[in-house]
Write a protein that holds these residues in place. Structure first.
Motif, short mmCIF file in Angstrom:
data_model
loop_
_atom_site.label_atom_id
_atom_site.label_comp_id
_atom_site.label_asym_id
_atom_site.label_seq_id
_atom_site.Cartn_x
_atom_site.Cartn_y
_atom_site.Cartn_z
N ALA A 1 0.83 -1.21 0.00
CA ALA A 1 0.00 0.00 0.00
C ALA A 1 0.86 1.26 0.00
CB ALA A 1 -0.93 0.00 1.21
N ALA A 2 1.95 1.24 0.80
CA ALA A 2 2.85 2.39 0.83
C ALA A 2 3.52 2.58 -0.53
CB ALA A 2 3.90 2.20 1.92
N GLU A 3 3.87 1.48 -1.17
CA GLU A 3 4.50 1.58 -2.51
C GLU A 3 3.51 2.14 -3.52
OE1 GLU A 3 6.98 -1.16 -5.73
OE2 GLU A 3 6.29 -2.02 -3.85
N LEU A 4 2.24 1.77 -3.40
CA LEU A 4 1.23 2.32 -4.31
C LEU A 4 1.13 3.84 -4.16
CD1 LEU A 4 -1.70 -0.25 -4.02
CD2 LEU A 4 -0.21 0.11 -6.00
N LYS B 1 -14.86 -5.45 -12.11
CA LYS B 1 -13.54 -5.83 -11.58
C LYS B 1 -13.74 -6.75 -10.39
CE LYS B 1 -11.27 -1.51 -12.99
NZ LYS B 1 -10.31 -2.11 -13.93
N THR B 2 -13.81 -8.04 -10.64
CA THR B 2 -14.15 -9.00 -9.59
C THR B 2 -12.97 -9.81 -9.09
OG1 THR B 2 -14.70 -10.69 -11.25
CG2 THR B 2 -16.48 -9.24 -10.52
N ASP B 3 -11.82 -9.70 -9.73
CA ASP B 3 -10.66 -10.51 -9.35
C ASP B 3 -9.76 -9.73 -8.40
OD1 ASP B 3 -8.82 -12.52 -9.18
OD2 ASP B 3 -7.85 -12.10 -11.10
N ILE B 4 -10.07 -9.78 -7.12
CA ILE B 4 -9.30 -9.08 -6.09
C ILE B 4 -8.69 -10.12 -5.16
CG2 ILE B 4 -9.40 -7.44 -4.17
CD1 ILE B 4 -9.86 -6.18 -6.89
N SER B 5 -7.37 -10.10 -5.00
CA SER B 5 -6.70 -11.09 -4.15
C SER B 5 -6.20 -10.51 -2.85
CB SER B 5 -5.52 -11.73 -4.92
OG SER B 5 -5.97 -12.40 -6.07
N THR B 6 -5.78 -9.25 -2.86
CA THR B 6 -5.21 -8.63 -1.66
C THR B 6 -5.85 -7.26 -1.43
OG1 THR B 6 -3.43 -7.45 -2.82
CG2 THR B 6 -2.99 -9.74 -2.19
N ALA B 7 -5.59 -6.71 -0.25
CA ALA B 7 -6.09 -5.37 0.05
C ALA B 7 -5.47 -4.35 -0.89
CB ALA B 7 -5.78 -5.02 1.51
N ALA B 8 -4.18 -4.55 -1.21
CA ALA B 8 -3.51 -3.63 -2.14
C ALA B 8 -4.13 -3.70 -3.53
CB ALA B 8 -2.02 -3.95 -2.20
N ASP B 9 -4.54 -4.90 -3.96
CA ASP B 9 -5.24 -5.04 -5.24
C ASP B 9 -6.52 -4.20 -5.25
OD1 ASP B 9 -3.39 -6.77 -6.24
OD2 ASP B 9 -4.58 -8.59 -5.92
N ALA B 10 -7.24 -4.24 -4.12
CA ALA B 10 -8.49 -3.48 -4.02
C ALA B 10 -8.21 -1.99 -4.12
CB ALA B 10 -9.20 -3.81 -2.71
N ALA C 1 -10.25 8.57 -3.27
CA ALA C 1 -10.78 7.32 -2.72
C ALA C 1 -9.68 6.27 -2.64
CB ALA C 1 -11.93 6.82 -3.59
N PHE C 2 -8.84 6.23 -3.65
CA PHE C 2 -7.70 5.30 -3.65
C PHE C 2 -6.76 5.60 -2.47
CE2 PHE C 2 -3.17 5.68 -4.82
CZ PHE C 2 -2.80 4.35 -4.73
N LEU C 3 -6.46 6.87 -2.25
CA LEU C 3 -5.56 7.24 -1.15
C LEU C 3 -6.16 6.87 0.20
CD1 LEU C 3 -4.19 10.71 -2.33
CD2 LEU C 3 -2.87 8.61 -2.02
N LEU C 4 -7.45 7.13 0.38
CA LEU C 4 -8.11 6.77 1.63
C LEU C 4 -8.00 5.27 1.89
CD1 LEU C 4 -11.50 8.74 1.89
CD2 LEU C 4 -9.55 8.88 3.42
N PHE C 5 -8.26 4.49 0.86
CA PHE C 5 -8.23 3.03 1.01
C PHE C 5 -6.81 2.56 1.32
CE2 PHE C 5 -8.89 -1.40 0.10
CZ PHE C 5 -10.24 -1.61 0.30
N ALA C 6 -5.82 3.07 0.58
CA ALA C 6 -4.44 2.65 0.77
C ALA C 6 -3.90 3.05 2.15
CB ALA C 6 -3.55 3.24 -0.33
N LEU C 7 -4.16 4.28 2.56
CA LEU C 7 -3.69 4.74 3.88
C LEU C 7 -4.41 4.00 5.00
CD1 LEU C 7 -3.38 8.58 3.20
CD2 LEU C 7 -1.53 6.89 3.37
N GLY C 8 -5.66 3.62 4.76
CA GLY C 8 -6.39 2.82 5.74
C GLY C 8 -5.74 1.46 5.95
N ILE C 9 -5.23 0.86 4.87
CA ILE C 9 -4.52 -0.42 4.98
C ILE C 9 -3.31 -0.28 5.90
CG2 ILE C 9 -3.15 -2.13 3.70
CD1 ILE C 9 -5.00 -1.53 1.29
#
Length: 420
Positions: free
Chosen positions: A113-116, A269-278, A290-298
């Protein structure tokens, strides 16, 4: 708000502690991955599972809290009093293995997530997060550290905010909450995964040990078997803490499932394996914020969950071996206890750098957790009903009913996990 109401609100917040942190730690990166996969693959169809798990997880966590507060000892010590030593040792060994794998998966997700967000350095972030978490547990005084974990739970509201940033078909979401649907074998597997990630053994050990730690670190607190006059206040506090903590946990899980259903499932987009994928998949669908919120939440939930995973293993091993335990001690005062925390965290780093597939590792940790949870929960229910352990503070009929119901559900889930 008048002064009286403000004072009551502050007092209520201060009563939240072990239950709040336990519930928040349940939404760790591996849990986020499970809820994201459910939302992306099945839309709103599996929201009902989180309504069903709420009373069950409240019951089992309340049993854990009662055992710790009434006896002044954690689960491992109480289990050792009623089960053969070899069985307790085997269960704790499996707990340690499952927790270590989970730590590895969680810190890997945090690094990804940090790398993203930053653009590089995933492995470096992984090591930094793991070492930072380890140092906090070892050198920050317990009271300050517990307060830090409590405030860190606020990061979970990033997922609630996400729901209000995207378009949601609320009638369909409402139907998903009350109308059970299971679609094929993959749906059964996902339901089992949701139960496994929501009701996990490490949460039992953590909340029970934190209640016992509160007794050990407070000058006025004593085990309720020795100080029955404290029972009315403590029982009220534990109920508020546990019901509130589990409610926050499930509301966040529901928000994650709704958010991914409304965005990823709606976009195919139904193929999600990890939180980072999501998180990555959300960027083109829901936007950069929204992406930043999700990634920082991880990252935030990982910082919360990793010490709970490592700490619960250390409490379990330490109690079973009669070591000096507790985060209120300095590392040189409780060498065995902190060694378990260190080994679990370092092995988690090793798993991240190894060729082991983190998705398969998480699956097998879920299998172990699902299988181990059943005898541990059964042992908890026996302890909480025994006068020899609980004195006059044995569980009520309602708590026994829901506790055994949770045990039955987890037994069915473990069997289904092995079959499917």
């Amino acid at each position: 708000m008048d002064i009286g109401r403000r004072a009551r609100s502050i007092a209520m917040v201060r009563q939240l502690g072990p239950g709040l942190v336990t519930g928040a730690a349940d939404d760790d990166p591996s849990g986020i991955a499970t809820y994201s996969q459910a939302g992306a693959q099945f839309g709103f169809g599996l929201l009902w599972t989180l309504v069903l798990t709420y009373p069950l997880m409240c019951a089992v966590q309340l049993v854990s809290a009662h055992i710790g507060r009434v006896t002044g000892h954690g689960l491992a010590k109480n289990m050792g009093d009623i089960l053969p030593r070899w069985l307790v040792t085997s269960l704790i060994a499996l707990l340690f293995i499952a927790n270590t794998i989970n730590i590895g998966a969680d810190i890997a997700a945090m690094g990804d997530a940090a790398e993203l967000v930053v653009g590089a350095g995933g492995h470096i972030f992984t090591v930094a997060f793991a070492i930072g978490s380890l140092l906090l547990q070892m050198f920050v005084p317990y009271r300050r550290y517990a307060a830090f974990l409590k405030w860190l739970t606020l990061v979970l509201f990033a997922y609630v905010a996400l729901v209000f940033m995207v378009h949601v078909d609320w009638p369909a979401a409402a139907k998903g909450l009350v109308w059970p649907v299971i679609a094929g074998t993959s749906g059964i597997t996902t339901v089992v995964a949701i139960f496994g990630t929501t009701i996990s053994p490490y949460l039992f050990f953590w909340q029970s040990s934190q209640e016992a730690e509160e007794v050990a670190t407070s000058a006025d607190a004593r085990p309720l078997v020795d100080a029955p006059e404290q029972a009315p206040h403590e029982y009220s506090r534990m109920r508020l803490d546990t019901f509130g903590g589990m409610a926050i946990s499930n509301l966040v899980a529901i928000a994650i499932m709704i958010g991914t259903a409304a965005t990823l499932n709606a976009a195919g987009k139904t193929d999600i394996s990890t939180a980072a994928d999501a998180a990555q998949a959300l960027r083109p669908v829901a936007g950069q914020f929204a992406f930043l919120l999700f990634a920082l939440g991880i990252i935030g939930t990982g910082l919360l969950a990793v010490p709970v995973l490592a700490g619960s293993a250390a409490y379990a091993v330490g109690e079973a071996r009669n070591w000096k335990i507790g985060l209120e001690h300095k590392p040189w005062e409780a060498v065995g206890f902190y060694s378990v925390i260190g080994v679990a965290t370092v092995l988690g780093i090793v798993i991240d750098w190894s060729p082991i597939d983190p998705i398969k590792a998480l699956f097998w940790s879920a299998v172990i957790n699902g299988v181990v949870a059943v005898p541990i929960m059964a042992a908890m229910m026996i302890v909480v009903a025994r006068h020899s352990a609980m004195g006059r503070f044995t569980a009520t009929r309602w708590l026994l009913f829901f506790g055994w119901a949770a045990t039955f559900v987890m037994a069915v889930a473990a069997l289904a996990m092995l079959v499917f």
